[in-house]
Design a protein around this motif. Structure first.
Motif, PDB file in Angstrom:
ATOM      1  N   GLN A  52       0.485  -1.254  -0.739  1.00 14.25           N
ATOM      2  CA  GLN A  52      -0.006   0.513   0.074  1.00 14.25           C
ATOM      3  C   GLN A  52       0.784   1.491   0.192  1.00 14.25           C
ATOM      4  OE1 GLN A  52      -2.497   0.506   3.198  1.00 14.25           O
ATOM      5  NE2 GLN A  52      -0.763   0.218   5.046  1.00 14.25           N
ATOM      6  N   LEU A  53       0.708   2.281  -0.140  1.00 14.18           N
ATOM      7  CA  LEU A  53       0.531   3.936  -0.416  1.00 14.18           C
ATOM      8  C   LEU A  53       0.667   3.819   0.594  1.00 14.18           C
ATOM      9  CD1 LEU A  53      -0.146   4.851  -4.026  1.00 14.18           C
ATOM     10  CD2 LEU A  53       1.694   4.462  -3.166  1.00 14.18           C
ATOM     11  N   LYS A  54       1.786   5.083   1.637  1.00 18.25           N
ATOM     12  CA  LYS A  54       1.179   5.635   2.460  1.00 18.25           C
ATOM     13  C   LYS A  54       1.656   7.127   2.607  1.00 18.25           C
ATOM     14  CE  LYS A  54       1.065   3.725   6.568  1.00 18.25           C
ATOM     15  NZ  LYS A  54      -0.064   3.742   7.432  1.00 18.25           N
ATOM     16  N   GLN A  56       2.579  10.487  -0.048  1.00 22.53           N
ATOM     17  CA  GLN A  56       2.390  10.391  -1.455  1.00 22.53           C
ATOM     18  C   GLN A  56       3.384   9.202  -2.637  1.00 22.53           C
ATOM     19  OE1 GLN A  56       4.968  13.694  -1.927  1.00 22.53           O
ATOM     20  NE2 GLN A  56       3.482  14.643  -1.121  1.00 22.53           N
ATOM     21  N   SER A  57       4.188   8.901  -3.207  1.00 22.03           N
ATOM     22  CA  SER A  57       4.820   7.787  -3.924  1.00 22.03           C
ATOM     23  C   SER A  57       5.241   7.278  -3.055  1.00 22.03           C
ATOM     24  CB  SER A  57       6.090   7.655  -4.215  1.00 22.03           C
ATOM     25  OG  SER A  57       7.188   8.387  -3.972  1.00 22.03           O
ATOM     26  N   ILE A  58       5.481   6.434  -1.814  1.00 22.05           N
ATOM     27  CA  ILE A  58       6.206   5.349  -0.167  1.00 22.05           C
ATOM     28  C   ILE A  58       5.214   4.722   0.190  1.00 22.05           C
ATOM     29  CG2 ILE A  58       7.049   5.704   1.674  1.00 22.05           C
ATOM     30  CD1 ILE A  58       8.961   7.341  -0.179  1.00 22.05           C
ATOM     31  N   ARG A  59       5.951   3.903  -0.887  1.00 21.79           N
ATOM     32  CA  ARG A  59       5.072   2.162  -0.298  1.00 21.79           C
ATOM     33  C   ARG A  59       5.767   2.206   1.664  1.00 21.79           C
ATOM     34  NH1 ARG A  59       1.108   0.728  -3.407  1.00 21.79           N
ATOM     35  NH2 ARG A  59       1.585   1.903  -6.307  1.00 21.79           N
ATOM     36  N   GLN A  60       5.162   0.674   2.162  1.00 16.11           N
ATOM     37  CA  GLN A  60       5.811   0.655   3.328  1.00 16.11           C
ATOM     38  C   GLN A  60       4.682  -1.387   3.384  1.00 16.11           C
ATOM     39  OE1 GLN A  60       3.417   2.049   6.818  1.00 16.11           O
ATOM     40  NE2 GLN A  60       3.186  -0.319   7.905  1.00 16.11           N
ATOM     41  N   ALA A  61       6.089  -2.157   2.812  1.00 13.55           N
ATOM     42  CA  ALA A  61       6.465  -3.496   3.286  1.00 13.55           C
ATOM     43  C   ALA A  61       6.169  -3.700   4.683  1.00 13.55           C
ATOM     44  CB  ALA A  61       7.176  -4.029   2.311  1.00 13.55           C
ATOM     45  N   LEU A  62       5.977  -4.265   5.249  1.00 20.35           N
ATOM     46  CA  LEU A  62       5.687  -4.968   6.625  1.00 20.35           C
ATOM     47  C   LEU A  62       7.005  -6.291   6.929  1.00 20.35           C
ATOM     48  CD1 LEU A  62       1.808  -4.605   8.069  1.00 20.35           C
ATOM     49  CD2 LEU A  62       3.981  -2.768   8.543  1.00 20.35           C
ATOM     50  N   VAL A  63       7.623  -5.874   7.624  1.00 24.90           N
ATOM     51  CA  VAL A  63       8.276  -7.544   7.937  1.00 24.90           C
ATOM     52  C   VAL A  63       7.852  -8.108   8.956  1.00 24.90           C
ATOM     53  CG1 VAL A  63      10.633  -8.287   8.516  1.00 24.90           C
ATOM     54  CG2 VAL A  63      10.771  -6.002   6.832  1.00 24.90           C
ATOM     55  N   LYS A  64       7.521  -9.795   8.620  1.00 26.41           N
ATOM     56  CA  LYS A  64       6.758 -10.778   9.940  1.00 26.41           C
ATOM     57  C   LYS A  64       7.901 -11.532   9.547  1.00 26.41           C
ATOM     58  CE  LYS A  64       1.790  -9.640   8.553  1.00 26.41           C
ATOM     59  NZ  LYS A  64       0.655  -9.918   7.974  1.00 26.41           N
ATOM     60  N   PRO A  65       8.527 -12.098  10.946  1.00 34.04           N
ATOM     61  CA  PRO A  65       7.618 -11.239  12.143  1.00 34.04           C
ATOM     62  C   PRO A  65       7.505 -10.552  12.557  1.00 34.04           C
ATOM     63  CG  PRO A  65       9.472 -13.056  12.843  1.00 34.04           C
ATOM     64  CD  PRO A  65       9.030 -12.745  11.235  1.00 34.04           C
ATOM     65  N   PHE A  66       8.662  -9.959  11.944  1.00 35.70           N
ATOM     66  CA  PHE A  66       9.478  -8.460  13.486  1.00 35.70           C
ATOM     67  C   PHE A  66       8.491  -7.161  13.660  1.00 35.70           C
ATOM     68  CE2 PHE A  66      13.209 -11.424  12.526  1.00 35.70           C
ATOM     69  CZ  PHE A  66      13.424 -11.551  13.494  1.00 35.70           C
ATOM     70  N   PRO A  67       8.301  -6.429  14.073  1.00 33.50           N
ATOM     71  CA  PRO A  67       7.846  -5.190  14.277  1.00 33.50           C
ATOM     72  C   PRO A  67       8.502  -4.069  13.270  1.00 33.50           C
ATOM     73  CG  PRO A  67       8.059  -5.444  16.079  1.00 33.50           C
ATOM     74  CD  PRO A  67       8.975  -6.526  15.834  1.00 33.50           C
ATOM     75  N   TYR A  72       9.377   2.445   0.418  1.00 37.01           N
ATOM     76  CA  TYR A  72      10.538   2.220  -0.545  1.00 37.01           C
ATOM     77  C   TYR A  72       9.276   2.916  -1.189  1.00 37.01           C
ATOM     78  CZ  TYR A  72       7.228  -1.321  -2.390  1.00 37.01           C
ATOM     79  OH  TYR A  72       5.987  -2.167  -2.312  1.00 37.01           O
ATOM     80  N   PHE A  73      10.028   4.176  -2.430  1.00 40.28           N
ATOM     81  CA  PHE A  73       8.932   4.096  -3.376  1.00 40.28           C
ATOM     82  C   PHE A  73       9.856   3.396  -5.298  1.00 40.28           C
ATOM     83  CE2 PHE A  73      12.835   7.397  -3.103  1.00 40.28           C
ATOM     84  CZ  PHE A  73      13.280   7.244  -4.823  1.00 40.28           C
ATOM     85  N   ILE A  74       8.694   3.548  -5.795  1.00 44.28           N
ATOM     86  CA  ILE A  74       9.386   2.798  -7.666  1.00 44.28           C
ATOM     87  C   ILE A  74       9.991   3.863  -8.250  1.00 44.28           C
ATOM     88  CG2 ILE A  74       8.136   1.463  -9.259  1.00 44.28           C
ATOM     89  CD1 ILE A  74       5.694   0.534  -7.027  1.00 44.28           C
ATOM     90  N   ASP A  75      11.116   3.718  -8.898  1.00 47.89           N
ATOM     91  CA  ASP A  75      11.285   4.788  -9.750  1.00 47.89           C
ATOM     92  C   ASP A  75      11.347   3.516 -10.846  1.00 47.89           C
ATOM     93  OD1 ASP A  75      13.345   5.869 -11.658  1.00 47.89           O
ATOM     94  OD2 ASP A  75      14.925   5.946 -10.700  1.00 47.89           O
ATOM     95  N   GLU A  76      10.454   3.987 -12.166  1.00 46.61           N
ATOM     96  CA  GLU A  76       9.118   3.631 -13.297  1.00 46.61           C
ATOM     97  C   GLU A  76      11.104   3.484 -14.628  1.00 46.61           C
ATOM     98  OE1 GLU A  76       7.297   0.727 -13.622  1.00 46.61           O
ATOM     99  OE2 GLU A  76       6.733   0.991 -11.442  1.00 46.61           O
ATOM    100  N   GLU A  77      10.643   4.652 -14.322  1.00 46.36           N
ATOM    101  CA  GLU A  77      11.973   5.044 -15.758  1.00 46.36           C
ATOM    102  C   GLU A  77      13.311   4.324 -15.577  1.00 46.36           C
ATOM    103  OE1 GLU A  77      14.300   9.534 -16.282  1.00 46.36           O
ATOM    104  OE2 GLU A  77      12.047   9.240 -16.410  1.00 46.36           O
ATOM    105  N   ARG A  78      14.084   3.947 -14.286  1.00 42.19           N
ATOM    106  CA  ARG A  78      15.164   3.241 -14.104  1.00 42.19           C
ATOM    107  C   ARG A  78      14.774   1.432 -13.580  1.00 42.19           C
ATOM    108  NH1 ARG A  78      17.929   8.048 -11.367  1.00 42.19           N
ATOM    109  NH2 ARG A  78      18.252   8.785 -12.878  1.00 42.19           N
TER     110      ARG A  78
END
Length: 101
Positions: A52-54, A56-67, A72-78
């Protein structure tokens, strides 16, 4: 398509600091934390739009089992993923907003 990954120095610092903290708790858990982070980064590189976007263009990935969350953001051009932070989920997410300004 698999994206390349660029980890900004501030995100590497986050990772190092958290790994050190976990190693102080237990030697093995520090390495386990690092392993889980890199597995999640690998997943992100293959599925960058999955999370999910958190802000603007920044996304958040949860790291399980750690809190922890990887921001990150996606640089489509590169065709790359740019990691801007690895933070405990209880930390203020405005930290990430400040990093991208």
């Amino acid at each position: 398509m698999v994206y390349t990954v660029k980890i900004l120095p501030i995100a590497l610092k986050d990772l190092r600091n958290e790994k050190i903290w976990y190693q102080e708790q237990s030697e093995n858990i520090g390495e386990e934390f690092k392993k889980e982070i890199y597995q999640e980064i690998d997943y992100i590189s293959k599925n960058p739009n999955h999370f999910q976007l958190k802000y603007q263009s920044i996304r958040q990935a949860l790291v399980k089992p750690f809190p922890y969350a990887i921001f990150y953001f996606i640089d489509e051009e590169r065709a790359r993923i740019v990691l801007v932070g690895i933070l405990h989920v209880k930390r203020n997410p405005k930290i990430i907003q400040k990093r991208i300004k």
